[in-house]
Scaffold this motif. Structure first.
Motif, PDB file in Angstrom:
ATOM      1  N   MET A   1       5.246  -6.429  -4.186  1.00 49.99           N
ATOM      2  CA  MET A   1       3.958  -6.809  -3.723  1.00 49.99           C
ATOM      3  C   MET A   1       2.910  -6.072  -4.274  1.00 49.99           C
ATOM      4  O   MET A   1       1.589  -6.457  -4.510  1.00 49.99           O
ATOM      5  N   TYR A   2       3.195  -4.517  -4.552  1.00 51.26           N
ATOM      6  CA  TYR A   2       2.075  -3.624  -5.342  1.00 51.26           C
ATOM      7  C   TYR A   2       1.491  -4.504  -6.483  1.00 51.26           C
ATOM      8  O   TYR A   2       0.338  -4.369  -6.768  1.00 51.26           O
ATOM      9  N   LEU A   3       2.400  -4.775  -7.423  1.00 52.87           N
ATOM     10  CA  LEU A   3       2.009  -5.518  -8.634  1.00 52.87           C
ATOM     11  C   LEU A   3       0.912  -6.925  -8.430  1.00 52.87           C
ATOM     12  O   LEU A   3       0.248  -7.051  -9.140  1.00 52.87           O
ATOM     13  N   LEU A   4       1.096  -7.436  -7.200  1.00 48.81           N
ATOM     14  CA  LEU A   4       0.456  -8.584  -7.018  1.00 48.81           C
ATOM     15  C   LEU A   4      -1.001  -8.307  -6.281  1.00 48.81           C
ATOM     16  O   LEU A   4      -1.915  -8.920  -6.221  1.00 48.81           O
ATOM     17  N   THR A   5      -0.749  -7.266  -5.457  1.00 48.05           N
ATOM     18  CA  THR A   5      -2.145  -6.970  -4.418  1.00 48.05           C
ATOM     19  C   THR A   5      -2.837  -5.627  -4.735  1.00 48.05           C
ATOM     20  O   THR A   5      -3.862  -5.537  -4.564  1.00 48.05           O
ATOM     21  N   GLY A   6      -1.898  -4.778  -5.453  1.00 44.53           N
ATOM     22  CA  GLY A   6      -2.447  -3.362  -5.686  1.00 44.53           C
ATOM     23  C   GLY A   6      -2.534  -2.497  -4.372  1.00 44.53           C
ATOM     24  O   GLY A   6      -3.093  -1.226  -4.423  1.00 44.53           O
ATOM     25  N   ILE A   7      -1.912  -3.053  -3.379  1.00 45.76           N
ATOM     26  CA  ILE A   7      -2.035  -2.666  -2.004  1.00 45.76           C
ATOM     27  C   ILE A   7      -0.358  -1.570  -1.943  1.00 45.76           C
ATOM     28  O   ILE A   7       0.349  -2.347  -2.022  1.00 45.76           O
ATOM     29  N   PRO A   8      -0.567  -0.379  -1.752  1.00 44.47           N
ATOM     30  CA  PRO A   8       0.587   0.320  -1.531  1.00 44.47           C
ATOM     31  C   PRO A   8       1.554  -0.257  -0.198  1.00 44.47           C
ATOM     32  O   PRO A   8       1.068  -0.783   0.677  1.00 44.47           O
ATOM     33  N   ALA A   9       2.780  -0.506  -0.457  1.00 41.82           N
ATOM     34  CA  ALA A   9       3.819  -0.926   0.551  1.00 41.82           C
ATOM     35  C   ALA A   9       3.634  -0.697   1.850  1.00 41.82           C
ATOM     36  O   ALA A   9       3.713  -1.343   2.744  1.00 41.82           O
ATOM     37  N   PHE A  10       3.328   0.691   2.045  1.00 43.75           N
ATOM     38  CA  PHE A  10       3.419   1.566   3.337  1.00 43.75           C
ATOM     39  C   PHE A  10       2.099   1.007   3.913  1.00 43.75           C
ATOM     40  O   PHE A  10       2.111   1.005   5.118  1.00 43.75           O
TER      41      PHE A  10
END
Length: 184
Positions: free
Chosen positions: A1-10
């Motif tokens: 998901m990080y690669l798609l959103t740039g939002i850290p998983a936590f």
């Protein structure tokens, strides 16, 4: 998901975030198309097309740290943090920080989950095998090491959880794991 959103998983764990805030109005259009479709295959096709566009247009490139999760998933034996950090061209501290950013958990817990899942699926695929054989095949030192992880994740012994799992509804419907090859 990080690669798609740039939002850290936590930041995505146990929170509600509106999909439009991340992917804009395109997600609403795709959702409406899915709701108006009568065929499951068409819904899957819409989802796959949307995800393929996200991957193709991703602003975040694949880095060495992103390959580490796959390395842990494919390893039969645990890897050291220093080895994983070196393979991703990062210091140990940077590696730990970025791994948590991408997966939401640390590499040791991630490895623990992978080993546990491997043992769980192996027992379901090979019910005739004893727990020691499964433990050794999945990278545990001994049966007690496996039992400790079962207690951690399920609060049950391996045998107790296996017996409970055999009564699960999906087992009644014939859903079983694919046989895994035993590798020592």
């Amino acid at each position: 998901m990080y690669l798609l959103t740039g939002i850290p998983a936590f930041e995505l764990t146990n929170t509600f975030i509106d999909a439009e805030a991340i992917w804009g109005k395109e997600i609403r259009t795709v959702h409406e198309q899915m709701c108006n479709s009568d065929e499951v295959e068409a819904v899957i096709g819409l989802a796959e097309a949307f995800l393929n566009r996200l991957v193709k247009n991703s602003k975040f490139g694949l880095q060495g740290i992103d390959k580490v999760g796959a390395a842990i998933l494919n390893q039969k034996r645990p890897l050291s943090i220093d080895t994983l950090a070196s393979d991703s061209c990062l210091s140990s501290r940077q590696f730990l920080r970025r791994f948590v950013e991408r997966t939401g958990v640390g590499p040791k817990l991630f490895d623990k989950v992978v080993r546990f899942e491997r043992a769980f699926f192996m027992k379901n695929a090979h019910p005739h095998l004893d727990w020691l054989t499964i433990a050794l095949a999945c990278g545990y030192h001994d049966y007690q090491h496996l039992a400790k992880d079962y207690k951690y994740f399920t609060n049950m012994t391996p045998t107790g959880f296996y017996e409970l799992d055999t009564k699960a509804p999906e087992r009644t419907f014939g859903v079983v794991e694919v046989r895994q090859e035993l590798v020592f």
